[in-house]
Design a protein around this motif. Structure first.
Motif, PDB file in Angstrom:
ATOM      1  N   CYS A 205     -41.641  36.501 144.846  1.00 35.45           N
ATOM      2  CA  CYS A 205     -41.844  36.734 143.590  1.00 35.45           C
ATOM      3  C   CYS A 205     -40.348  35.935 143.075  1.00 35.45           C
ATOM      4  O   CYS A 205     -39.504  35.838 143.527  1.00 35.45           O
ATOM      5  N   SER A 206     -40.572  35.949 141.611  1.00 35.61           N
ATOM      6  CA  SER A 206     -39.328  35.299 140.960  1.00 35.61           C
ATOM      7  C   SER A 206     -38.252  36.309 140.763  1.00 35.61           C
ATOM      8  O   SER A 206     -37.079  36.169 140.727  1.00 35.61           O
ATOM      9  N   TRP A 242     -43.085  35.245 138.159  1.00 32.58           N
ATOM     10  CA  TRP A 242     -44.227  35.136 138.948  1.00 32.58           C
ATOM     11  C   TRP A 242     -44.260  35.745 140.332  1.00 32.58           C
ATOM     12  O   TRP A 242     -43.256  36.209 141.062  1.00 32.58           O
ATOM     13  N   ALA A 243     -45.558  36.169 140.835  1.00 28.08           N
ATOM     14  CA  ALA A 243     -45.542  36.844 142.218  1.00 28.08           C
ATOM     15  C   ALA A 243     -46.850  36.072 143.011  1.00 28.08           C
ATOM     16  O   ALA A 243     -47.869  35.804 142.317  1.00 28.08           O
ATOM     17  N   ILE A 244     -46.349  36.026 144.190  1.00 27.41           N
ATOM     18  CA  ILE A 244     -47.450  35.410 145.258  1.00 27.41           C
ATOM     19  C   ILE A 244     -48.071  36.567 145.727  1.00 27.41           C
ATOM     20  O   ILE A 244     -47.258  37.142 146.808  1.00 27.41           O
ATOM     21  N   ILE A 245     -49.278  36.624 146.026  1.00 27.60           N
ATOM     22  CA  ILE A 245     -50.149  37.420 146.976  1.00 27.60           C
ATOM     23  C   ILE A 245     -50.702  36.755 147.898  1.00 27.60           C
ATOM     24  O   ILE A 245     -51.443  35.765 147.599  1.00 27.60           O
ATOM     25  N   LYS A 246     -50.352  37.202 149.350  1.00 32.61           N
ATOM     26  CA  LYS A 246     -51.402  36.597 150.386  1.00 32.61           C
ATOM     27  C   LYS A 246     -52.506  37.488 150.450  1.00 32.61           C
ATOM     28  O   LYS A 246     -52.574  38.631 150.645  1.00 32.61           O
ATOM     29  N   LEU A 270     -48.898  37.138 127.863  1.00 32.22           N
ATOM     30  CA  LEU A 270     -49.967  36.020 128.291  1.00 32.22           C
ATOM     31  C   LEU A 270     -49.683  35.922 130.022  1.00 32.22           C
ATOM     32  O   LEU A 270     -48.608  36.111 130.611  1.00 32.22           O
ATOM     33  N   VAL A 271     -50.658  35.886 130.651  1.00 29.92           N
ATOM     34  CA  VAL A 271     -50.704  35.867 132.168  1.00 29.92           C
ATOM     35  C   VAL A 271     -51.755  34.624 132.566  1.00 29.92           C
ATOM     36  O   VAL A 271     -52.691  34.122 131.624  1.00 29.92           O
ATOM     37  N   THR A 272     -51.440  34.184 133.819  1.00 34.83           N
ATOM     38  CA  THR A 272     -52.257  32.990 134.222  1.00 34.83           C
ATOM     39  C   THR A 272     -52.427  33.451 136.118  1.00 34.83           C
ATOM     40  O   THR A 272     -51.384  34.368 136.524  1.00 34.83           O
ATOM     41  N   VAL A 273     -53.294  32.999 136.445  1.00 28.45           N
ATOM     42  CA  VAL A 273     -53.505  33.122 137.884  1.00 28.45           C
ATOM     43  C   VAL A 273     -54.079  31.729 138.701  1.00 28.45           C
ATOM     44  O   VAL A 273     -54.748  31.030 138.180  1.00 28.45           O
ATOM     45  N   HIS A 274     -53.261  31.417 139.723  1.00 34.00           N
ATOM     46  CA  HIS A 274     -53.583  30.109 140.165  1.00 34.00           C
ATOM     47  C   HIS A 274     -53.726  30.395 141.790  1.00 34.00           C
ATOM     48  O   HIS A 274     -53.128  31.321 142.384  1.00 34.00           O
ATOM     49  N   LYS A 320     -51.218  33.017 142.942  1.00 32.62           N
ATOM     50  CA  LYS A 320     -49.932  33.108 142.177  1.00 32.62           C
ATOM     51  C   LYS A 320     -50.050  33.798 141.014  1.00 32.62           C
ATOM     52  O   LYS A 320     -50.970  33.224 139.947  1.00 32.62           O
ATOM     53  N   PHE A 321     -49.673  34.814 140.446  1.00 32.90           N
ATOM     54  CA  PHE A 321     -49.864  35.467 139.217  1.00 32.90           C
ATOM     55  C   PHE A 321     -48.503  35.148 138.467  1.00 32.90           C
ATOM     56  O   PHE A 321     -47.370  35.589 138.949  1.00 32.90           O
ATOM     57  N   THR A 322     -48.812  34.683 137.281  1.00 31.49           N
ATOM     58  CA  THR A 322     -47.607  34.548 136.380  1.00 31.49           C
ATOM     59  C   THR A 322     -47.548  35.074 135.013  1.00 31.49           C
ATOM     60  O   THR A 322     -48.823  35.243 134.457  1.00 31.49           O
TER      61      THR A 322
END
Length: 340
Positions: A205-206, A242-246, A270-274, A320-322
């Motif tokens: 995560c950031s 951001w946070a990265i989820i495996k 606002l949020v995004t997912v990649h 990756k959730f931002t």
């Protein structure tokens, strides 16, 4: 001679412990772990072993049985030994432990061993479960964290038996491991690929100034703002966190749920997912990320369910959730179809 798996004791500041803490604590109360039985808890309850918070010491706090302690403490002068049986929140293989005797300085358990079983709760309560030793007797120091790492992960287990020789106190038990996916299917035929019960976990995560992104994949909707993920306030233009989820189950993503329960004045606008594909726990810095959910707004204290806007025929191992620019959310659900 012990038949326990090969293990070693490691220092608290070692790379092994840093890696261990990136695993899931299978004995966390947040996962639904609970005490099944115990030999004694005269001074302090065995359930304290499962608390997510660090142990505390209150010098002036006493009960009608003696000094209040934030851990499991049994009475003195046991001629045999004390024990307690823990049902893990989810079955999983174990990578290592932290046996913590914080604040137990003249009353700690001097020796501990661990056994494990893969059985139903009914079998354990009836005394029919077959427990095997997975950590032989090890010496404990007062007021200390004791980290043990296996050379290879264990088999999957559902229950642990903590043996305390001959008596005394232990503050916390962390059981770091990998959840065996439950594959619970929702009414629309989709699975939460990121859910901790399916093996999902936060790996990077950031920022986690107020609370950890590991909370994003927990069961339920939590109790307070403190059991979600919240970052510090940003003071720079165009900031994002951001946070990265495996994903526990790599797969094709159809829907995304963003829950801002309890976040009323600090939810992200606002949020995004990649998504990406990687064999590593943490994708490399040059990983190619594909948009799964374009920028969508959120509101206070609400569950938001969005249809994924990315490709439905591409499987991902990580998301990756931002958040723009910062803030906090309670849970992130990634609904889809497992690719295997």
């Amino acid at each position: 001679m012990s038949s326990a798996p090969a293990f070693r004791s490691v220092a608290a500041d070692s790379a092994e412990v840093a890696a261990l803490k990136n695993k899931t604590n299978l004995a966390s109360e947040s996962l639904g772990s609970k005490i099944i039985s115990f030999s004694d808890e005269f001074f302090a309850e065995a359930s304290n072993l499962l608390k997510d918070s660090e142990a505390v010491f209150l010098p002036e706090e006493f009960t009608d049985r003696g000094k209040w302690m934030d851990g499991w403490e049994t009475r003195r002068h046991n001629k045999n030994y004390d024990w307690t049986i823990i049902q893990l929140g989810f079955a999983g293989s174990v990578f290592g432990f932290d046996i913590d005797t914080s604040h137990f300085t003249g009353n700690h358990a001097p020796v501990v061993s661990l056994e494990a079983a893969n059985a139903s709760e009914e079998e354990v309560r009836a005394g029919k479960a077959q427990f095997v030793e997975i950590l032989p007797k090890v010496n404990m120091n007062p007021g200390s964290h004791h980290y043990f790492v296996y050379e290879a992960p264990t088999a999957a287990y559902t229950h642990l038996r903590v043996n305390n020789y001959p008596d005394g106190g232990i503050a916390r038990l962390r059981v770091y491991g990998q959840v065996v996916p439950q594959r619970v299917v929702s009414s629309d035929g989709l699975v939460d690929l990121a859910f901790v019960g399916n093996g999902g976990r936060a790996v990077a995560c950031s920022n986690q100034h107020f609370c950890s992104p590991s909370n994003l994949v927990l069961p339920g909707r939590g109790k307070t703002m403190g059991d979600g993920w919240e970052t510090r306030r940003s003071r720079t233009p165009n900031h994002n966190d951001w946070a990265i989820i495996k994903l526990g189950l790599p797969g094709f993503i159809d829907k995304v749920e963003v829950d801002t329960k309890h976040f009323c004045g600090n939810f992200p606008p606002l949020v995004t997912v990649h998504g990406t594909v990687s064999d590593e726990d943490v994708p490399p810095s040059d990983a190619q990320w594909t948009e799964v959910l374009g920028g969508v707004p959120t509101t206070a204290d609400s569950q938001h369910l969005f249809d994924a806007t990315g490709p439905k025929d591409k499987a991902f191992t990580h998301v990756k959730f931002t958040m723009y620019p910062d803030g906090g959310i309670k849970r992130l659900r990634i609904y889809g179809r497992p690719s295997n």
